[in-house]
Design an enzyme around this catalytic site. Structure first.
Site, PDB file in Angstrom:
ATOM      1  N   CYS A   1       0.843  -1.176   0.000  1.00 44.74           N
ATOM      2  CA  CYS A   1       0.000   0.000   0.000  1.00 44.74           C
ATOM      3  C   CYS A   1       0.890   1.241   0.000  1.00 44.74           C
ATOM      4  O   CYS A   1       1.838   1.346   0.769  1.00 44.74           O
ATOM      5  CB  CYS A   1      -0.942   0.099   1.187  1.00 44.74           C
ATOM      6  SG  CYS A   1      -2.108  -1.242   1.271  1.00 44.74           S
TER       7      CYS A   1
ATOM      8  N   ARG B   1       4.143  -0.405  -4.572  1.00 48.84           N
ATOM      9  CA  ARG B   1       3.728  -0.860  -3.242  1.00 48.84           C
ATOM     10  C   ARG B   1       2.333  -1.476  -3.237  1.00 48.84           C
ATOM     11  O   ARG B   1       1.920  -2.057  -2.232  1.00 48.84           O
ATOM     12  CB  ARG B   1       3.766   0.304  -2.252  1.00 48.84           C
ATOM     13  CG  ARG B   1       5.142   0.890  -2.062  1.00 48.84           C
ATOM     14  CD  ARG B   1       5.094   1.966  -1.019  1.00 48.84           C
ATOM     15  NE  ARG B   1       4.732   1.432   0.274  1.00 48.84           N
ATOM     16  CZ  ARG B   1       5.578   0.963   1.172  1.00 48.84           C
ATOM     17  NH1 ARG B   1       6.862   0.964   0.901  1.00 48.84           N
ATOM     18  NH2 ARG B   1       5.168   0.489   2.320  1.00 48.84           N
TER      19      ARG B   1
ATOM     20  N   TRP C   1      -2.979  -2.597  -1.812  1.00 47.10           N
ATOM     21  CA  TRP C   1      -2.668  -4.013  -1.946  1.00 47.10           C
ATOM     22  C   TRP C   1      -3.605  -4.686  -0.952  1.00 47.10           C
ATOM     23  O   TRP C   1      -3.424  -4.582   0.259  1.00 47.10           O
ATOM     24  CB  TRP C   1      -1.203  -4.272  -1.596  1.00 47.10           C
ATOM     25  CG  TRP C   1      -0.766  -5.681  -1.855  1.00 47.10           C
ATOM     26  CD1 TRP C   1      -0.308  -6.204  -3.037  1.00 47.10           C
ATOM     27  CD2 TRP C   1      -0.732  -6.758  -0.910  1.00 47.10           C
ATOM     28  NE1 TRP C   1      -0.005  -7.538  -2.873  1.00 47.10           N
ATOM     29  CE2 TRP C   1      -0.256  -7.899  -1.593  1.00 47.10           C
ATOM     30  CE3 TRP C   1      -1.057  -6.876   0.439  1.00 47.10           C
ATOM     31  CZ2 TRP C   1      -0.098  -9.139  -0.979  1.00 47.10           C
ATOM     32  CZ3 TRP C   1      -0.905  -8.113   1.056  1.00 47.10           C
ATOM     33  CH2 TRP C   1      -0.426  -9.225   0.355  1.00 47.10           C
TER      34      TRP C   1
ATOM     35  N   ASN D   1      -2.232   1.882   5.686  1.00 41.56           N
ATOM     36  CA  ASN D   1      -1.408   0.744   5.286  1.00 41.56           C
ATOM     37  C   ASN D   1      -1.232  -0.121   6.521  1.00 41.56           C
ATOM     38  O   ASN D   1      -0.919   0.404   7.588  1.00 41.56           O
ATOM     39  CB  ASN D   1      -0.050   1.285   4.795  1.00 41.56           C
ATOM     40  CG  ASN D   1       0.932   0.183   4.457  1.00 41.56           C
ATOM     41  OD1 ASN D   1       0.567  -0.973   4.322  1.00 41.56           O
ATOM     42  ND2 ASN D   1       2.193   0.563   4.310  1.00 41.56           N
ATOM     43  N   GLY D   2      -1.456  -1.437   6.399  1.00 41.38           N
ATOM     44  CA  GLY D   2      -1.304  -2.322   7.552  1.00 41.38           C
ATOM     45  C   GLY D   2      -2.617  -2.997   7.877  1.00 41.38           C
ATOM     46  O   GLY D   2      -3.509  -3.091   7.039  1.00 41.38           O
TER      47      GLY D   2
ATOM     48  N   GLU E   1      16.831 -18.841  -5.667  1.00 35.35           N
ATOM     49  CA  GLU E   1      16.534 -17.450  -6.015  1.00 35.35           C
ATOM     50  C   GLU E   1      16.091 -17.351  -7.481  1.00 35.35           C
ATOM     51  O   GLU E   1      15.181 -16.593  -7.826  1.00 35.35           O
ATOM     52  CB  GLU E   1      17.778 -16.577  -5.740  1.00 35.35           C
ATOM     53  CG  GLU E   1      17.777 -15.184  -6.333  1.00 35.35           C
ATOM     54  CD  GLU E   1      16.565 -14.325  -5.964  1.00 35.35           C
ATOM     55  OE1 GLU E   1      15.759 -14.727  -5.112  1.00 35.35           O
ATOM     56  OE2 GLU E   1      16.416 -13.246  -6.569  1.00 35.35           O
TER      57      GLU E   1
ATOM     58  N   LYS F   1      12.670 -15.600  -8.995  1.00 37.23           N
ATOM     59  CA  LYS F   1      12.632 -14.563 -10.043  1.00 37.23           C
ATOM     60  C   LYS F   1      11.695 -14.982 -11.169  1.00 37.23           C
ATOM     61  O   LYS F   1      10.874 -14.207 -11.636  1.00 37.23           O
ATOM     62  CB  LYS F   1      14.028 -14.307 -10.640  1.00 37.23           C
ATOM     63  CG  LYS F   1      14.969 -13.478  -9.823  1.00 37.23           C
ATOM     64  CD  LYS F   1      14.666 -12.021  -9.736  1.00 37.23           C
ATOM     65  CE  LYS F   1      13.946 -11.589  -8.518  1.00 37.23           C
ATOM     66  NZ  LYS F   1      14.314 -11.874  -7.204  1.00 37.23           N
TER      67      LYS F   1
ATOM     68  N   GLU G   1       7.858 -15.175 -10.007  1.00 37.34           N
ATOM     69  CA  GLU G   1       7.125 -13.970  -9.639  1.00 37.34           C
ATOM     70  C   GLU G   1       6.826 -13.044 -10.805  1.00 37.34           C
ATOM     71  O   GLU G   1       5.825 -12.339 -10.771  1.00 37.34           O
ATOM     72  CB  GLU G   1       7.817 -13.214  -8.497  1.00 37.34           C
ATOM     73  CG  GLU G   1       9.125 -12.575  -8.869  1.00 37.34           C
ATOM     74  CD  GLU G   1       9.782 -11.856  -7.689  1.00 37.34           C
ATOM     75  OE1 GLU G   1       9.088 -11.389  -6.793  1.00 37.34           O
ATOM     76  OE2 GLU G   1      11.028 -11.769  -7.700  1.00 37.34           O
TER      77      GLU G   1
ATOM     78  N   HIS H   1      16.627 -37.785  -5.615  1.00 38.78           N
ATOM     79  CA  HIS H   1      15.861 -38.216  -4.439  1.00 38.78           C
ATOM     80  C   HIS H   1      14.390 -37.855  -4.576  1.00 38.78           C
ATOM     81  O   HIS H   1      13.670 -37.796  -3.591  1.00 38.78           O
ATOM     82  CB  HIS H   1      16.472 -37.605  -3.174  1.00 38.78           C
ATOM     83  CG  HIS H   1      17.896 -38.020  -2.967  1.00 38.78           C
ATOM     84  ND1 HIS H   1      18.257 -39.295  -2.602  1.00 38.78           N
ATOM     85  CD2 HIS H   1      19.061 -37.347  -3.142  1.00 38.78           C
ATOM     86  CE1 HIS H   1      19.574 -39.385  -2.536  1.00 38.78           C
ATOM     87  NE2 HIS H   1      20.094 -38.202  -2.871  1.00 38.78           N
TER      88      HIS H   1
ATOM     89  N   LYS I   1       5.911  -4.500  -3.406  1.00 42.45           N
ATOM     90  CA  LYS I   1       7.231  -4.265  -2.829  1.00 42.45           C
ATOM     91  C   LYS I   1       7.041  -3.945  -1.354  1.00 42.45           C
ATOM     92  O   LYS I   1       6.073  -3.281  -0.994  1.00 42.45           O
ATOM     93  CB  LYS I   1       7.848  -3.064  -3.557  1.00 42.45           C
ATOM     94  CG  LYS I   1       9.319  -2.886  -3.321  1.00 42.45           C
ATOM     95  CD  LYS I   1      10.098  -3.654  -4.337  1.00 42.45           C
ATOM     96  CE  LYS I   1      11.576  -3.455  -4.225  1.00 42.45           C
ATOM     97  NZ  LYS I   1      12.276  -4.615  -4.786  1.00 42.45           N
TER      98      LYS I   1
HETATM   99  C1  F6R Z   1      11.558 -11.171  -4.620  1.00 42.90           C
HETATM  100  C2  F6R Z   1      11.433 -10.135  -3.613  1.00 42.90           C
HETATM  101  C3  F6R Z   1      10.979 -10.515  -2.254  1.00 42.90           C
HETATM  102  C4  F6R Z   1      11.779  -9.730  -1.204  1.00 42.90           C
HETATM  103  C5  F6R Z   1      11.229 -10.006   0.195  1.00 42.90           C
HETATM  104  C6  F6R Z   1      12.026  -9.271   1.255  1.00 42.90           C
HETATM  105  O1  F6R Z   1      12.115 -10.669  -5.789  1.00 42.90           O
HETATM  106  O2  F6R Z   1      11.689  -8.992  -3.871  1.00 42.90           O
HETATM  107  O3  F6R Z   1      11.082 -11.878  -2.045  1.00 42.90           O
HETATM  108  O4  F6R Z   1      13.108 -10.111  -1.295  1.00 42.90           O
HETATM  109  O5  F6R Z   1       9.900  -9.601   0.273  1.00 42.90           O
HETATM  110  O6  F6R Z   1      12.011  -7.902   1.062  1.00 42.90           O
HETATM  111  P1  F6R Z   1      13.069  -6.953   1.721  1.00 42.90           P
HETATM  112  O7  F6R Z   1      14.392  -7.253   1.123  1.00 42.90           O
HETATM  113  O8  F6R Z   1      12.591  -5.568   1.417  1.00 42.90           O
HETATM  114  O9  F6R Z   1      13.063  -7.258   3.201  1.00 42.90           O
END
Ligand code: F6R
Length: 587
Positions: free
Chosen positions: A2, A28, A74, A100-101, A465, A469, A472, A488, A582
């Site tokens: 948000c 956000r 969000w 937000n929250g 990782e 990527k 998502e 396994h 984000k």
């Molecule tokens: C994936 C991604 C998320 C963040 C996670 C932690 O590409 O961006 O998995 O890595 O939400 O976020 P931060 O680093 O802001 O604590």
């Protein structure tokens, strides 16, 4: 999670300004958006499902106001509908709120106030209704204070009351920053929203409230007592938070890795040595973070073990509280976070502190909650990261951990040299020919339902990782495995043509990974090898530089690009993947 933006000041196009600010915060939350202002004593509001980037500014140019606020959502409570979009109002539509929250005790308050008077399914609406109730017998400021004191949960809110030319904001657990311009004030959940107007900020801390009128007045939420805040100057440039020549922030941020690694390692020697010493002195050192930052922590686990001969335990922050039995005052927790606001990380820190342990952090957002609540924090200097998928922050964080590990071994300068070399090799690698090749590999993968990635040792976390990527942004089902674990179970998933990416560094486990890759190939997999050296088992070979133990830093870059091109080729917006936002400020 948000985006909030509020403005009060000398300009009379406050609504336009709020919309533009929110457009910069869209990463956000992009389920819906809304803005509100006091238009000559009447509440004006526009709210809508969809992206604020699609809002038409012309609709607002004739609505002159010097105060306004808005929100990008969000969704947590209630579906994605116009009615659930913020702002929310009291029944008389005098008081509006963006939030937000989560207000955890909203149901109890809603029942008390009469659920039939509510028009949305959100927890947020109770904020406006409760303030309105107290407003009947109290001045506005006191009414807000009294209402906020009743809320349980984590929140950042901004309130506007028609006829009273000020904004009130309060925070507990979700970020809110006050930008101080010349005769103008900004309230936002992240700095890029107002960076073009001012670089001077006050960070609102938990349990603090700010009244923004012709100045700013900070109060303690619990006692109502005034508090003094320090003005901080942010060294981010406004352009660094813009897309510039790139189609998407994700691509821009991947390309910025040409120099972000060099910036990350450009730290005070004393700071690096301080962390190295703290790890050495600790009895029980933990690394924790979420998602990509968590995978970075896992890579750190390998770096500390391989370079500094030191065992460090990784736990995802959402799982970390379970470890409380092992924590004591001599323990050390190192948390890693891009945003510095992730709720699970903050909770992990609270647990560690409650046991007397020290907390260190590596964060990208200076002055963020995690940075401020740590005993010691290092700023990774990657610049604003706005695409939801974390890219440049991850490689910068890995670079720093590698540097700390070399410092623990007494070889800090050698560590710097190696990482500077990595930075310049990434610079060379990110050339137009390389990008074109990754695009063609993406073409081969884009219509597949599944993809698997294998890696071993320090590249096992990168396999995980890589899967994040790809998942998502392209929505292809991707999974990462430790190469040796394949037989396994997961190998049963491989059929003719299944795309498999193999991370083959030039290290002591190279032959093992090649053998595992051959096992995949024998089952019909289409192999994309990421490696400094070609091998017959690869159907496609993505050549990366040979950088020894730093291989995770170079191996992840082509996968970031691959994920980006997969999203674009599948017609998706890589900057705003569905269901994600984000900065995850809810648990
Ligand atoms: C994936 C991604 C998320 C963040 C996670 C932690 O590409 O961006 O998995 O890595 O939400 O976020 P931060 O680093 O802001 O604590």
């Amino acid at each position: 999670m948000c985006g909030i933006f509020g403005y009060l000041g000398k300009r009379d196009n406050a609504l336009e300004l709020v919309i533009k600010g929110l457009q910069k915060l869209e990463y956000r939350g992009y389920d819906s958006w809304g803005v509100t202002t006091d238009l000559n004593g009447e509440l004006f509001c526009k709210k809508k499902v969809g992206k604020i980037s699609e809002a038409n500014l012309d609709d607002f140019t004739d609505k002159k106001a010097t105060i306004a606020m808005g929100h990008t959502r969000w969704a947590t409570h209630g579906g994605v509908t116009d009615a659930n979009a913020h702002p929310h109002f009291d029944p008389d539509r005098q008081i509006s709120v963006v939030h937000n929250g989560i207000i955890e005790n909203f149901q109890e308050i809603k029942d008390e106030l009469g659920a039939e008077n509510f028009v949305s399914e959100t927890d947020t609406e109770v904020i406006a209704h409760l303030i309105a109730k107290y407003r009947k017998n109290h001045p506005f400021k006191e009414a807000v204070l009294k209402a906020v004191q009743r809320f349980e949960g984590r929140f950042a809110i901004v309130v506007l009351n028609v006829g009273e030319n000020y904004l009130i904001a309060a925070r507990r657990g979700s970020p809110l920053i006050v930008g101080i311009g010349e005769d103008e004030y900004f309230l936002a959940s992240d700095i890029p929203a107002f960076l073009e107007y001012t670089q001077n900020v006050n960070y609102l801390d938990d349990n603090e409230m700010v009244i923004v009128d012709g100045g700013v007045e900070f109060l303690n939420l619990e006692t109502g007592e005034p508090i003094k805040k320090r003005l901080v100057n942010i060294d981010w440039k406004a352009e660094s938070a813009e897309k510039g020549e790139f189609d998407h922030f994700m691509l821009k941020e991947i390309m910025e890795q040409k120099d972000t690694i060099l910036r990350a390692i450009n730290q005070e020697e004393d700071d690096i040595m301080h962390i190295a010493q703290q790890i050495k002195n600790s009895r029980g050192c933990f690394l924790s973070g979420c998602g990509t930052a968590g995978k970075v922590c896992m890579a750190g686990e390998y770096f500390f073990s391989m370079i500094a001969n030191r065992h460090v335990n990784f736990a995802p922050s959402s799982e970390f509280p379970i470890y409380h039995h092992f924590l004591r005052p001599e323990s050390l927790l190192i948390v890693i976070s891009q945003s510095g606001e992730t709720a699970d990380v903050l909770e992990a820190m609270e647990v560690a502190k409650s046991k007397g342990a020290k907390v260190l952090s590596l964060v990208n957002v200076e002055g963020s909650t995690i940075a401020r609540q740590s005993d010691f924090s290092i700023h990774i200097k990657a610049g604003p990261e706005k695409a939801v998928a974390s890219t440049k922050a991850a490689t910068s964080q890995m670079a720093l951990m590698l540097l700390i590990a070399t410092a623990m071994r007494g070889e800090l300068q050698e560590g710097r040299r190696v990482l500077a070399d990595v930075g310049s090799k990434i610079n060379d690698m990110l050339n137009p020919r390389f990008l074109t090749y990754i695009k063609t590999v993406a073409e081969q993968l884009k219509d597949h339902e599944n993809a698997y990635i294998i890696g071993k040792a320090e590249n096992y976390p990168m396999a995980l990782e890589a899967a994040i990527k790809i998942q998502e942004v392209s929505y292809i089902h991707a999974e990462g495995f430790a190469a040796g674990e394949l037989k396994h179970g997961p190998i049963a998933l491989i059929a003719k043509g299944t795309p498999c990416i193999s991370l083959v560094a030039n290290d002591e486990v190279r032959q093992d990974v090649i053998n595992n890759t051959m096992e995949l190939k024998a089952r019909g997999a289409h192999i994309i090898g990421i490696s400094p050296e070609k091998h017959d088992v690869f159907d496609e070979w993505i050549k990366v530089p040979d950088v020894g133990v730093a291989s995770p830093l170079v191996n992840i870059v082509p996968i970031q690009l691959l994920a980006y091109y997969l999203a674009v080729q599948r017609g998706l917006d890589p900057d705003m993947p569905r269901n994600l936002a984000k900065s995850v400020t809810v648990k």
